[in-house]
Scaffold this motif. Structure first.
Motif: not given
Length: 94
Positions: A46-51
């Protein structure tokens, strides 16, 4: 499978406190390179990116989402808040 965060310094710092590794990026080219490196990792689930960062590399993010089953890419609001004119998760579900 591991989580990985690609975001601004404050967001990455917060996720590191929760035990999630990450990389601080400030520009779209750096975000694109960090995303490519994270996708190449076999253990990254899972990769978490800011919008805000995801908006700058939208074509790459969407390409990964449509072409691959893993990793899952999750976009979260950054310190500046949610991106305007974008449906929330709640609106999508309803």
């Amino acid at each position: 499978m591991k989580f990985y965060c690609i975001a601004d310094a404050d967001t990455v710092r917060g996720f590191r406190l929760a035990g999630i590794a990450g990389q601080v990026v400030t520009t779209a080219p750096h975000a694109a390179a960090a995303l490519a490196a994270a996708v190449a990792r076999a253990d990254c689930g899972i990769i978490i990116l800011t919008e805000k960062l995801a908006t700058g590399i939208r074509a790459q993010v969407d390409g990964i989402r449509w072409a691959q089953t893993r990793p899952l890419i999750v976009e979260i609001p950054g310190p500046e808040g949610p991106v305007t004119d974008r449906k929330s998760l709640r609106e999508f579900v309803q």
